[in-house]
Design a protein around this motif. Structure first.
Motif, PDB file in Angstrom:
ATOM      1  N   GLY A 184       0.830  -1.184   0.000  1.00 55.37           N
ATOM      2  CA  GLY A 184       0.000   0.000   0.000  1.00 55.37           C
ATOM      3  C   GLY A 184       0.872   1.243   0.000  1.00 55.37           C
ATOM      4  O   GLY A 184       1.846   1.327   0.760  1.00 55.37           O
ATOM      5  N   LEU A 185       0.539   2.215  -0.861  1.00 54.53           N
ATOM      6  CA  LEU A 185       1.324   3.440  -0.978  1.00 54.53           C
ATOM      7  C   LEU A 185       0.409   4.660  -0.967  1.00 54.53           C
ATOM      8  O   LEU A 185      -0.778   4.561  -1.325  1.00 54.53           O
ATOM      9  CB  LEU A 185       2.148   3.437  -2.277  1.00 54.53           C
ATOM     10  CG  LEU A 185       3.305   2.432  -2.332  1.00 54.53           C
ATOM     11  CD1 LEU A 185       2.843   1.078  -2.838  1.00 54.53           C
ATOM     12  CD2 LEU A 185       4.443   2.955  -3.206  1.00 54.53           C
ATOM     13  N   PRO A 186       0.955   5.817  -0.604  1.00 56.52           N
ATOM     14  CA  PRO A 186       0.109   7.011  -0.515  1.00 56.52           C
ATOM     15  C   PRO A 186      -0.220   7.662  -1.845  1.00 56.52           C
ATOM     16  O   PRO A 186      -1.192   8.426  -1.935  1.00 56.52           O
ATOM     17  CB  PRO A 186       0.949   7.954   0.358  1.00 56.52           C
ATOM     18  CG  PRO A 186       2.366   7.533   0.124  1.00 56.52           C
ATOM     19  CD  PRO A 186       2.301   6.045  -0.068  1.00 56.52           C
ATOM     20  N   SER A 187       0.558   7.400  -2.903  1.00 58.32           N
ATOM     21  CA  SER A 187       0.338   8.095  -4.169  1.00 58.32           C
ATOM     22  C   SER A 187       1.037   7.364  -5.304  1.00 58.32           C
ATOM     23  O   SER A 187       1.883   6.491  -5.082  1.00 58.32           O
ATOM     24  CB  SER A 187       0.886   9.526  -4.085  1.00 58.32           C
ATOM     25  OG  SER A 187       2.309   9.494  -3.945  1.00 58.32           O
ATOM     26  N   PHE A 188       0.698   7.779  -6.528  1.00 61.11           N
ATOM     27  CA  PHE A 188       1.387   7.227  -7.684  1.00 61.11           C
ATOM     28  C   PHE A 188       2.820   7.756  -7.770  1.00 61.11           C
ATOM     29  O   PHE A 188       3.710   7.071  -8.276  1.00 61.11           O
ATOM     30  CB  PHE A 188       0.618   7.547  -8.971  1.00 61.11           C
ATOM     31  CG  PHE A 188      -0.645   6.750  -9.117  1.00 61.11           C
ATOM     32  CD1 PHE A 188      -0.597   5.404  -9.432  1.00 61.11           C
ATOM     33  CD2 PHE A 188      -1.886   7.337  -8.925  1.00 61.11           C
ATOM     34  CE1 PHE A 188      -1.759   4.654  -9.561  1.00 61.11           C
ATOM     35  CE2 PHE A 188      -3.053   6.594  -9.053  1.00 61.11           C
ATOM     36  CZ  PHE A 188      -2.993   5.255  -9.364  1.00 61.11           C
ATOM     37  N   GLU A 212       3.397  -4.062 -10.744  1.00 64.12           N
ATOM     38  CA  GLU A 212       2.078  -3.595 -11.187  1.00 64.12           C
ATOM     39  C   GLU A 212       1.522  -2.569 -10.212  1.00 64.12           C
ATOM     40  O   GLU A 212       1.661  -2.717  -8.988  1.00 64.12           O
ATOM     41  CB  GLU A 212       1.099  -4.777 -11.259  1.00 64.12           C
ATOM     42  CG  GLU A 212       1.490  -5.855 -12.253  1.00 64.12           C
ATOM     43  CD  GLU A 212       1.234  -5.430 -13.684  1.00 64.12           C
ATOM     44  OE1 GLU A 212       0.107  -5.018 -13.992  1.00 64.12           O
ATOM     45  OE2 GLU A 212       2.182  -5.496 -14.479  1.00 64.12           O
ATOM     46  N   ILE A 213       0.890  -1.521 -10.747  1.00 63.39           N
ATOM     47  CA  ILE A 213       0.217  -0.553  -9.877  1.00 63.39           C
ATOM     48  C   ILE A 213      -1.285  -0.618 -10.110  1.00 63.39           C
ATOM     49  O   ILE A 213      -1.748  -0.865 -11.229  1.00 63.39           O
ATOM     50  CB  ILE A 213       0.731   0.882 -10.080  1.00 63.39           C
ATOM     51  CG1 ILE A 213       0.533   1.355 -11.529  1.00 63.39           C
ATOM     52  CG2 ILE A 213       2.189   1.001  -9.680  1.00 63.39           C
ATOM     53  CD1 ILE A 213       0.867   2.816 -11.729  1.00 63.39           C
ATOM     54  N   VAL A 219       0.458  -1.756  -5.002  1.00 61.59           N
ATOM     55  CA  VAL A 219       1.538  -2.240  -5.865  1.00 61.59           C
ATOM     56  C   VAL A 219       1.721  -3.733  -5.651  1.00 61.59           C
ATOM     57  O   VAL A 219       1.754  -4.207  -4.508  1.00 61.59           O
ATOM     58  CB  VAL A 219       2.866  -1.508  -5.575  1.00 61.59           C
ATOM     59  CG1 VAL A 219       4.039  -2.245  -6.220  1.00 61.59           C
ATOM     60  CG2 VAL A 219       2.816  -0.078  -6.091  1.00 61.59           C
ATOM     61  N   LEU A 220       1.795  -4.451  -6.747  1.00 58.89           N
ATOM     62  CA  LEU A 220       2.146  -5.873  -6.723  1.00 58.89           C
ATOM     63  C   LEU A 220       3.563  -5.993  -7.252  1.00 58.89           C
ATOM     64  O   LEU A 220       3.831  -5.608  -8.397  1.00 58.89           O
ATOM     65  CB  LEU A 220       1.196  -6.655  -7.640  1.00 58.89           C
ATOM     66  CG  LEU A 220       0.192  -7.609  -7.014  1.00 58.89           C
ATOM     67  CD1 LEU A 220      -0.734  -8.162  -8.085  1.00 58.89           C
ATOM     68  CD2 LEU A 220       0.885  -8.746  -6.289  1.00 58.89           C
ATOM     69  N   ILE A 221       4.466  -6.506  -6.442  1.00 55.82           N
ATOM     70  CA  ILE A 221       5.838  -6.690  -6.883  1.00 55.82           C
ATOM     71  C   ILE A 221       6.209  -8.156  -6.742  1.00 55.82           C
ATOM     72  O   ILE A 221       5.859  -8.805  -5.755  1.00 55.82           O
ATOM     73  CB  ILE A 221       6.815  -5.788  -6.086  1.00 55.82           C
ATOM     74  CG1 ILE A 221       8.238  -5.945  -6.624  1.00 55.82           C
ATOM     75  CG2 ILE A 221       6.748  -6.061  -4.593  1.00 55.82           C
ATOM     76  CD1 ILE A 221       9.224  -4.926  -6.056  1.00 55.82           C
ATOM     77  N   GLU A 222       6.880  -8.669  -7.768  1.00 58.39           N
ATOM     78  CA  GLU A 222       7.290 -10.068  -7.765  1.00 58.39           C
ATOM     79  C   GLU A 222       8.765 -10.158  -8.114  1.00 58.39           C
ATOM     80  O   GLU A 222       9.234  -9.536  -9.076  1.00 58.39           O
ATOM     81  CB  GLU A 222       6.471 -10.871  -8.768  1.00 58.39           C
ATOM     82  CG  GLU A 222       6.826 -12.351  -8.826  1.00 58.39           C
ATOM     83  CD  GLU A 222       6.010 -13.094  -9.876  1.00 58.39           C
ATOM     84  OE1 GLU A 222       4.888 -13.524  -9.545  1.00 58.39           O
ATOM     85  OE2 GLU A 222       6.494 -13.206 -11.020  1.00 58.39           O
ATOM     86  N   TYR A 277      -4.580   1.621 -13.662  1.00 56.32           N
ATOM     87  CA  TYR A 277      -3.789   0.455 -13.269  1.00 56.32           C
ATOM     88  C   TYR A 277      -2.862   0.107 -14.425  1.00 56.32           C
ATOM     89  O   TYR A 277      -3.041   0.592 -15.544  1.00 56.32           O
ATOM     90  CB  TYR A 277      -4.684  -0.748 -12.933  1.00 56.32           C
ATOM     91  CG  TYR A 277      -5.499  -1.264 -14.097  1.00 56.32           C
ATOM     92  CD1 TYR A 277      -5.044  -2.300 -14.896  1.00 56.32           C
ATOM     93  CD2 TYR A 277      -6.739  -0.701 -14.406  1.00 56.32           C
ATOM     94  CE1 TYR A 277      -5.787  -2.771 -15.971  1.00 56.32           C
ATOM     95  CE2 TYR A 277      -7.488  -1.150 -15.484  1.00 56.32           C
ATOM     96  CZ  TYR A 277      -7.012  -2.188 -16.262  1.00 56.32           C
ATOM     97  OH  TYR A 277      -7.740  -2.637 -17.333  1.00 56.32           O
ATOM     98  N   GLY A 278      -1.888  -0.751 -14.170  1.00 54.65           N
ATOM     99  CA  GLY A 278      -1.068  -1.183 -15.292  1.00 54.65           C
ATOM    100  C   GLY A 278       0.322  -1.636 -14.915  1.00 54.65           C
ATOM    101  O   GLY A 278       0.659  -1.799 -13.744  1.00 54.65           O
ATOM    102  N   HIS A 279       1.127  -1.819 -15.970  1.00 56.59           N
ATOM    103  CA  HIS A 279       2.476  -2.358 -15.850  1.00 56.59           C
ATOM    104  C   HIS A 279       3.443  -1.183 -15.670  1.00 56.59           C
ATOM    105  O   HIS A 279       4.177  -0.811 -16.586  1.00 56.59           O
ATOM    106  CB  HIS A 279       2.833  -3.154 -17.100  1.00 56.59           C
ATOM    107  CG  HIS A 279       1.728  -4.026 -17.611  1.00 56.59           C
ATOM    108  ND1 HIS A 279       1.087  -4.959 -16.826  1.00 56.59           N
ATOM    109  CD2 HIS A 279       1.126  -4.100 -18.832  1.00 56.59           C
ATOM    110  CE1 HIS A 279       0.159  -5.582 -17.545  1.00 56.59           C
ATOM    111  NE2 HIS A 279       0.157  -5.065 -18.758  1.00 56.59           N
ATOM    112  N   ALA A 280       3.445  -0.614 -14.477  1.00 55.24           N
ATOM    113  CA  ALA A 280       4.205   0.618 -14.268  1.00 55.24           C
ATOM    114  C   ALA A 280       5.681   0.446 -14.551  1.00 55.24           C
ATOM    115  O   ALA A 280       6.365   1.405 -14.941  1.00 55.24           O
ATOM    116  CB  ALA A 280       4.014   1.103 -12.829  1.00 55.24           C
TER     117      ALA A 280
END
Length: 479
Positions: free
Chosen positions: A233-237, A259-260, A286-289, A382-385
């Protein structure tokens, strides 16, 4: 007398070439080939041809060419830009489906190569690689139904582009039936081959306008022995992009996905599964792998990295997957929100690409525009940031009639394209051009680029029979 616009003699000739089950010319049997995955686009065709071998593809193309019949190549028909169906730009066309051309031809684990028919389902390729303790890394929401030939033809992306690249980065060789029916094979099994023009690249991303891909040779990779997934979880883009910059430096090429997801997207995922619960509460998710085939302690690396970012307040909450099942649940949110949009009904769908550092500006400007000019419409970001690809979609009010929503949606899309163009971005990151974006693509092309692509089209498809109206204007000349 004609049958659905095609004469009995031509139909008989096609049936003779392709055998039983090789031709569909009645409305009931053609129906599923004439609507796209989203349900937004419906088309028509004189017939649907389903060759079962490369030789049959050649024969069908030769016959259609001799009769002046336009041809629309079709893979799994999971595209989102009407590239594989006629929506009024190719009347008098036949669809050529590759679904029966679906064998895995070979898996060479020693050389990390796989060769398959173009109609082979992506998931089947991934499974065949895994059986040999290898990985084919292309990962798409539609991987259970999309076909590798279509992936090549549209230069597909997906969640692992950050580490492994687009389709063109994964393809070693192609086999293509040209518009005159000749067969070109670019298979060699070589990772490095510097003999002149790289011809296969002409057909990757060409969306079936230069020929029909019948076979694909792809790179395999060692199967990762370790995978770690975290939901943040983040506060902003802005914080999300700052986090990505740090992740690239700290975790380097071990990052396989970043991913965001705007928190507003969660409601869409719940339309698919009401039991979905966000692992964090924050404006941006954010999903990070991370993945590795080597004996690297990825979990310690990821935990140490996240601890530092939480101290800096870039990350406000973090949940590390404790099992493969929990990681799969995290990804179900990302995959579910896409399906949820379709379940909700018509919506503005974009596939935008900007420099990674411009992602926050793109989202902020797009959100402000929608809020000010179209109150009641709901922005979704959303997308592949990690590779600059943002899907900024907009949902109409539920009480707005669909015809009115579509009319306003067209205006919203045009403005979103203006925003991305002002940032020096692209209107298509991974979905292609198809028929829905053809006009804006062509209008925005510089004269020298238009001359180059027109020359290629004229040289390879002089009779303009290969997927007319897709990518190129449906006219006799392109000047």
């Amino acid at each position: 007398m004609t049958i659905h616009g095609i004469s009995p003699d031509v139909l008989a000739a096609l049936e003779h070439l392709l055998g039983q089950g090789g031709v569909a010319a009645d409305a009931a049997n053609m129906a599923k080939y004439l609507v796209d995955w989203s349900g937004d686009h419906h088309g028509g065709a004189l017939a649907v041809l389903k060759p079962a071998s490369v030789a049959e593809v050649q024969a069908a193309v030769q016959l259609c060419g001799s009769l002046g019949l336009a041809m629309i190549p079709q893979g799994g028909n999971t595209g989102l830009v009407a590239g594989a169906i006629d929506i009024g730009t190719a009347p008098g066309a036949v669809v050529i489906s590759l679904e029966r051309l679906n064998r895995i031809r070979s898996v060479d684990a020693d050389n990390f190569m796989l060769q398959a028919d173009a109609g082979c389902i992506l998931q089947h390729i991934k499974d065949a690689a895994e059986e040999q303790d290898c990985l084919f890394p292309m990962a798409l929401g539609a991987q259970g139904s999309c076909q590798i030939g279509g992936n090549a033809s549209s230069n597909a992306g997906g969640v692992n582009v950050l580490r492994y690249g687009m389709a063109r980065d994964l393809i070693v060789g192609l086999e293509v039936v040209l518009p005159d029916g000749a067969l070109w094979s670019g298979f060699s099994g070589l990772r490095k081959d510097n003999r002149g023009y790289d011809v296969k690249q002409l057909f990757i991303g060409a969306e079936g306008t230069l020929g029909i891909i019948t076979g694909v040779e792809v790179k395999l990779f060692p199967k990762p022995g370790r995978v770690e997934t975290a939901y943040l979880g983040l506060p902003s883009f802005e914080a999300a992009i700052a986090l990505f910059r740090q992740a690239r430096r700290r975790c380097s090429d071990l990052i396989s996905a970043f991913e965001i997801i705007g928190a507003e997207c969660m409601e869409l995922a719940r339309l698919v599964d009401s039991n979905i619960v966000a692992p964090v509460t924050a404006p941006v998710h954010v999903l990070i792998e991370l993945s590795s085939s080597a004996a690297i302690d990825l979990r310690a690396l990821l935990m140490d990295f996240l601890a530092g970012t939480m101290e800096e307040k870039l990350v406000t909450d973090a949940v590390l997957a404790e099992s493969g099942a929990q990681a799969k649940a995290f990804w179900a949110i990302r995959e579910g929100l896409v399906e949820g949009q379709t379940k909700r009904g018509y919506h503005v769908r974009t596939d935008l690409s900007v420099r990674i550092s411009d992602i926050p500006a793109l989202i902020a400007q797009a959100r402000d525009f929608v809020a000010m000019e179209h109150p009641g419409w709901i922005s979704q970001a959303y997308g592949h940031a990690g590779d600059g690809n943002i899907h900024f979609n907009v949902l109409p009010p539920l009480d707005l009639a669909e015809p009115d929503a579509r009319a306003k949606g067209a205006a919203i899309t045009a403005e979103l394209y203006d925003i991305v163009n002002a940032l020096g971005g692209s209107i298509s990151a991974e979905h292609g051009i198809g028929r829905t974006r053809q006009r804006v693509y062509w209008a925005g092309m510089l004269p020298v680029q238009r001359r180059l692509v027109s020359t290629l089209k004229d040289a390879l498809d002089p009779n303009k029979l290969m997927n007319p109206g897709c990518l190129f204007p449906a006219t006799e000349t392109f000047s």
